[in-house]
Motif scaffolding. Structure first.
Motif, PDB file in Angstrom:
ATOM      1  N   ASP A  85       0.787  -1.245  -0.076  1.00  0.00           N
ATOM      2  CA  ASP A  85       0.197   0.150   0.056  1.00  0.00           C
ATOM      3  C   ASP A  85       0.926   1.298  -0.121  1.00  0.00           C
ATOM      4  N   ARG A  86       2.070   1.295   0.793  1.00  0.00           N
ATOM      5  CA  ARG A  86       2.689   2.481   0.763  1.00  0.00           C
ATOM      6  C   ARG A  86       3.376   2.663  -0.451  1.00  0.00           C
TER       7      ARG A  86
ATOM      8  N   LEU B  26       1.271   4.214  -2.974  1.00  0.00           N
ATOM      9  CA  LEU B  26       0.870   5.597  -2.777  1.00  0.00           C
ATOM     10  C   LEU B  26       2.277   6.430  -3.018  1.00  0.00           C
TER      11      LEU B  26
ATOM     12  N   GLU C 294       1.877   6.416  -7.047  1.00  0.00           N
ATOM     13  CA  GLU C 294       0.923   7.404  -7.560  1.00  0.00           C
ATOM     14  C   GLU C 294       1.320   8.718  -7.246  1.00  0.00           C
ATOM     15  N   SER C 295       2.281   9.053  -6.415  1.00  0.00           N
ATOM     16  CA  SER C 295       2.690  10.329  -6.281  1.00  0.00           C
ATOM     17  C   SER C 295       3.731  10.967  -7.008  1.00  0.00           C
TER      18      SER C 295
ATOM     19  N   LEU D 174      -5.911   0.895  -5.970  1.00  0.00           N
ATOM     20  CA  LEU D 174      -5.583   2.118  -5.561  1.00  0.00           C
ATOM     21  C   LEU D 174      -6.965   2.761  -4.897  1.00  0.00           C
TER      22      LEU D 174
ATOM     23  N   VAL E  36      -7.337   4.655  -1.138  1.00  0.00           N
ATOM     24  CA  VAL E  36      -7.616   6.081  -1.075  1.00  0.00           C
ATOM     25  C   VAL E  36      -8.916   6.283  -0.067  1.00  0.00           C
TER      26      VAL E  36
ATOM     27  N   ALA F 157      -4.270   5.806   4.881  1.00  0.00           N
ATOM     28  CA  ALA F 157      -3.525   6.096   3.504  1.00  0.00           C
ATOM     29  C   ALA F 157      -3.743   7.945   3.456  1.00  0.00           C
TER      30      ALA F 157
ATOM     31  N   ASP G  87      -0.167   9.858   3.284  1.00  0.00           N
ATOM     32  CA  ASP G  87       0.353  10.866   2.118  1.00  0.00           C
ATOM     33  C   ASP G  87      -1.089  11.647   1.685  1.00  0.00           C
TER      34      ASP G  87
ATOM     35  N   THR H 226      -1.405  12.988  -1.964  1.00  0.00           N
ATOM     36  CA  THR H 226      -1.730  12.294  -3.230  1.00  0.00           C
ATOM     37  C   THR H 226      -3.176  11.391  -2.965  1.00  0.00           C
ATOM     38  N   VAL H 227      -3.715  11.252  -1.677  1.00  0.00           N
ATOM     39  CA  VAL H 227      -5.059  10.684  -1.611  1.00  0.00           C
ATOM     40  C   VAL H 227      -6.142  11.738  -2.046  1.00  0.00           C
TER      41      VAL H 227
END
Length: 98
Positions: free
Chosen positions: A22-23, A26, A29-30, A58, A62, A67, A71, A74-75
């Motif tokens: 999960d990390r 994220l 995605e960032s 994803l 989010v 999450a 971040d 990003t979320v």
């Protein structure tokens, strides 16, 4: 290909409640636009699964408060883009031009 680096949040010690995958999602995605080539290929290279599966994970991710704590920028961006796409799809189905 440049390495994706996680952006640790000082308010969370190791992001409790979030798995390593999960990390990584994220973090990816960032920063995905910094990678060469298409996002779909970068997803396959980085995670080893299809873009469809990536977006399923994803979207579930989010919605989790962990999450958001890890971040928030990003979320919030992903949530906003998802809401915009949902509005556009609904408008198209109803024949409304936005």
């Amino acid at each position: 290909m440049p390495e994706i680096r996680e952006q640790p949040d000082p308010s969370t010690d190791g992001a409790p409640g979030l798995a390593e995958r999960d990390r990584r999602i994220l973090a990816f995605e960032s920063q995905w636009w910094k990678l060469e080539g298409s996002k779909e290929q970068a997803i396959r290279d980085e995670f080893g699964f299809s873009p469809t599966r990536y977006y399923q994970l994803l979207n579930g991710l989010v919605d989790r408060p962990e999450a958001l704590a890890f971040d928030p920028m990003t979320v919030k961006r992903v949530r906003r883009l998802r809401a915009d796409r949902r509005r556009q799809r609904t408008a198209r189905r109803l024949g409304i031009h936005l």
